[in-house]
Design a protein around this motif. Structure first.
Motif, PDB file in Angstrom:
ATOM      1  N   ALA A   1       0.516  -1.107   0.020  1.00  0.00           N
ATOM      2  CA  ALA A   1      -0.090   0.064   0.245  1.00  0.00           C
ATOM      3  C   ALA A   1       1.077   1.483   0.069  1.00  0.00           C
ATOM      4  N   VAL A   2       1.787   1.199   0.879  1.00  0.00           N
ATOM      5  CA  VAL A   2       3.271   1.924   1.350  1.00  0.00           C
ATOM      6  C   VAL A   2       3.368   2.861  -0.171  1.00  0.00           C
ATOM      7  N   THR A   3       4.289   1.736  -1.073  1.00  0.00           N
ATOM      8  CA  THR A   3       4.847   1.032  -2.219  1.00  0.00           C
ATOM      9  C   THR A   3       3.867   2.034  -3.355  1.00  0.00           C
ATOM     10  N   HIS A   4       2.673   1.505  -3.728  1.00  0.00           N
ATOM     11  CA  HIS A   4       1.506   2.101  -4.193  1.00  0.00           C
ATOM     12  C   HIS A   4       1.163   3.733  -4.431  1.00  0.00           C
ATOM     13  N   SER A   5       1.726   3.775  -2.921  1.00  0.00           N
ATOM     14  CA  SER A   5       1.322   5.166  -3.529  1.00  0.00           C
ATOM     15  C   SER A   5       2.498   6.114  -3.228  1.00  0.00           C
ATOM     16  N   ALA A   6       4.136   5.477  -3.296  1.00  0.00           N
ATOM     17  CA  ALA A   6       5.050   6.802  -3.518  1.00  0.00           C
ATOM     18  C   ALA A   6       5.270   6.547  -4.866  1.00  0.00           C
ATOM     19  N   VAL A   7       4.681   5.437  -5.604  1.00  0.00           N
ATOM     20  CA  VAL A   7       4.415   4.823  -6.863  1.00  0.00           C
ATOM     21  C   VAL A   7       3.606   6.382  -7.908  1.00  0.00           C
ATOM     22  N   LEU A   8       2.370   6.600  -7.027  1.00  0.00           N
ATOM     23  CA  LEU A   8       1.912   7.404  -7.535  1.00  0.00           C
ATOM     24  C   LEU A   8       2.769   8.442  -7.618  1.00  0.00           C
TER      25      LEU A   8
ATOM     26  N   GLY B   1       0.439   4.420  14.308  1.00  0.00           N
ATOM     27  CA  GLY B   1      -0.959   3.775  12.646  1.00  0.00           C
ATOM     28  C   GLY B   1      -1.002   5.398  12.147  1.00  0.00           C
ATOM     29  N   LEU B   2      -1.860   5.686  13.320  1.00  0.00           N
ATOM     30  CA  LEU B   2      -1.974   7.262  12.849  1.00  0.00           C
ATOM     31  C   LEU B   2      -0.641   8.367  12.181  1.00  0.00           C
ATOM     32  N   VAL B   3       0.109   7.722  13.248  1.00  0.00           N
ATOM     33  CA  VAL B   3       1.457   8.996  12.046  1.00  0.00           C
ATOM     34  C   VAL B   3       1.819   8.546  10.127  1.00  0.00           C
ATOM     35  N   ILE B   4       1.758   7.228  10.875  1.00  0.00           N
ATOM     36  CA  ILE B   4       1.907   6.588   9.273  1.00  0.00           C
ATOM     37  C   ILE B   4       1.134   7.048   7.931  1.00  0.00           C
ATOM     38  N   THR B   5      -0.098   7.100   8.293  1.00  0.00           N
ATOM     39  CA  THR B   5      -1.325   7.317   7.735  1.00  0.00           C
ATOM     40  C   THR B   5      -0.743   9.125   7.126  1.00  0.00           C
ATOM     41  N   VAL B   6      -1.312   9.964   8.367  1.00  0.00           N
ATOM     42  CA  VAL B   6      -0.738  11.335   8.176  1.00  0.00           C
ATOM     43  C   VAL B   6       0.757  11.588   6.999  1.00  0.00           C
ATOM     44  N   VAL B   7       2.145  11.110   7.948  1.00  0.00           N
ATOM     45  CA  VAL B   7       3.330  11.228   7.303  1.00  0.00           C
ATOM     46  C   VAL B   7       3.097  10.738   6.343  1.00  0.00           C
ATOM     47  N   ASN B   8       2.310   9.608   5.637  1.00  0.00           N
ATOM     48  CA  ASN B   8       2.868   9.016   4.174  1.00  0.00           C
ATOM     49  C   ASN B   8       2.177   9.436   3.455  1.00  0.00           C
ATOM     50  N   ILE B   9       0.290   9.211   3.822  1.00  0.00           N
ATOM     51  CA  ILE B   9      -0.239  10.366   2.684  1.00  0.00           C
ATOM     52  C   ILE B   9      -0.290  11.597   2.725  1.00  0.00           C
ATOM     53  N   GLY B  10       0.418  12.716   3.705  1.00  0.00           N
ATOM     54  CA  GLY B  10       0.322  13.678   3.951  1.00  0.00           C
ATOM     55  C   GLY B  10       1.079  14.179   3.141  1.00  0.00           C
ATOM     56  N   LEU B  11       2.310  13.545   3.270  1.00  0.00           N
ATOM     57  CA  LEU B  11       3.917  13.816   1.867  1.00  0.00           C
ATOM     58  C   LEU B  11       3.758  13.544   1.092  1.00  0.00           C
ATOM     59  N   HIS B  12       2.930  12.715   0.868  1.00  0.00           N
ATOM     60  CA  HIS B  12       2.390  12.450  -1.035  1.00  0.00           C
ATOM     61  C   HIS B  12       1.513  13.165  -1.552  1.00  0.00           C
ATOM     62  N   LEU B  13       0.809  13.284  -0.387  1.00  0.00           N
ATOM     63  CA  LEU B  13      -0.707  14.271  -1.506  1.00  0.00           C
ATOM     64  C   LEU B  13       0.160  15.866  -1.663  1.00  0.00           C
ATOM     65  N   THR B  14       1.068  16.182  -1.203  1.00  0.00           N
ATOM     66  CA  THR B  14       1.818  17.449  -1.284  1.00  0.00           C
ATOM     67  C   THR B  14       2.646  17.345  -2.179  1.00  0.00           C
ATOM     68  N   LEU B  15       3.422  16.171  -2.189  1.00  0.00           N
ATOM     69  CA  LEU B  15       3.895  16.344  -3.437  1.00  0.00           C
ATOM     70  C   LEU B  15       3.411  16.534  -4.672  1.00  0.00           C
ATOM     71  N   ILE B  16       2.004  15.440  -4.730  1.00  0.00           N
ATOM     72  CA  ILE B  16       1.250  15.475  -5.791  1.00  0.00           C
ATOM     73  C   ILE B  16       1.145  17.019  -5.918  1.00  0.00           C
ATOM     74  N   GLY B  17       0.441  17.571  -5.289  1.00  0.00           N
ATOM     75  CA  GLY B  17      -0.379  18.661  -5.370  1.00  0.00           C
ATOM     76  C   GLY B  17       0.734  20.018  -5.271  1.00  0.00           C
TER      77      GLY B  17
END
Length: 285
Positions: A65-72, A156-172
């Motif tokens: 799941a995290v690798t999938h997000s990184a690929v996006l 678990g919450l930190v992983i969700t926020v940091v991973n998704i937040g960081l990835h969405l920020t870079l995509i944005g």
């Protein structure tokens, strides 16, 4: 089919299509982590799983799941270079560099997810633990633990926020630069062409992030919802996007669509030719 066509056609072995293959592998891996066990539960009633087996399933599920997000994120960067700096596209994004970026995404996923499993391994479980889920989802496993789970919940919450937040920020950021570059182009036709190259990626992002965020939020804060609602949403999140994403790219990517149709037509012609030889040859008949 995407993996087969890209592997067969040398003209498709370019950064964009290699990223599609990596994305497909992460989606296949994620569903493979849960579907065999889920089918054993529903078809044969094999509901038991060892603690190590549960943690292993959870580790690989979140790893993909995290690798999938990184690929996006890498795909968003790919679109940025293709639109904003097309003359240096082949220099900036070679196949080797795409492979290195994919490896970085995998290493990042391992470093984030490994502590999650190790922290859970240290927690004591109740005498007859029952996970109210079709697979070993993190919060579902935490709920059957007897010890202090505050660290597990927080990590678990930190992983969700940091991973998704960081990835969405870079995509944005990538799409902000893309929009700025597109607005500087005077031709409306060029506007449409540039934005069309991003349509498939945007659709896949919406298909991936929206169900994930909704599922994560309902798991943590939707305590009043029935258990089967959480389970259904979590299963749909892991099954629907991997099913639709190849279709989206197959439809929106012209070159991939043409090569797929070409292989299909070639296969039909070969089959017809084989049948004609068979029926025209008395000995073969």
């Amino acid at each position: 089919m995407v993996l087969f066509v890209v592997a067969k056609e040398e003209t498709l072995q370019k950064p964009m299509y290699l990223l599609l293959c990596i994305l497909a592998v992460t989606e296949i891996g994620g569903t493979t982590c849960i579907m065999p066990k889920a089918l054993c539960i529903f078809w044969f009633g094999f509901k038991g799983i060892t603690v190590d087996g549960c943690l292993t399933q959870m580790f690989f599920l979140y790893l993909f799941a995290v690798t999938h997000s990184a690929v996006l994120v890498i795909m968003a960067f790919d679109r940025y270079v293709a639109i904003c700096d097309p003359l240096r596209y082949t220099t900036i994004l070679s196949n080797a560099r795409i492979a290195k970026l994919g490896l970085v995404g995998l290493i990042q996923a391992v470093l984030l997810i490994l502590p999650l499993s190790l922290l859970l391994r240290k927690l004591p479980l109740c005498a007859n633990p029952v996970i109210l889920h079709t697979y070993c989802e993190h919060i579902a496993v935490v709920k059957i633990s007897l010890g202090d789970t505050r660290v597990n919940r927080m990590y678990g919450l930190v992983i969700t926020v940091v991973n998704i937040g960081l990835h969405l920020t870079l995509i944005g950021l990538s799409y902000g630069l893309i929009i700025r570059a597109v607005l500087r182009i005077s031709s409306k036709k060029a506007h449409q062409k540039a934005l069309n190259t991003c349509t498939a990626h945007i659709c896949v992002m919406l298909m991936s992030y929206t169900p994930f965020l909704f599922t994560a939020l309902t798991q943590r804060f939707g305590q009043d919802n029935a258990a089967h609602v959480h389970i259904l949403l979590a299963n749909l999140h892991l099954l629907v996007p991997p099913m639709l994403n190849p279709i989206i790219y197959g439809i929106k990517t012209k070159e991939l669509r043409e090569k797929t149709a070409k292989d299909k037509d070639k296969g039909s012609n070969d089959k017809a030719e084989l049948l004609s030889h068979t029926y025209s040859d008395p000995a073969g008949a």
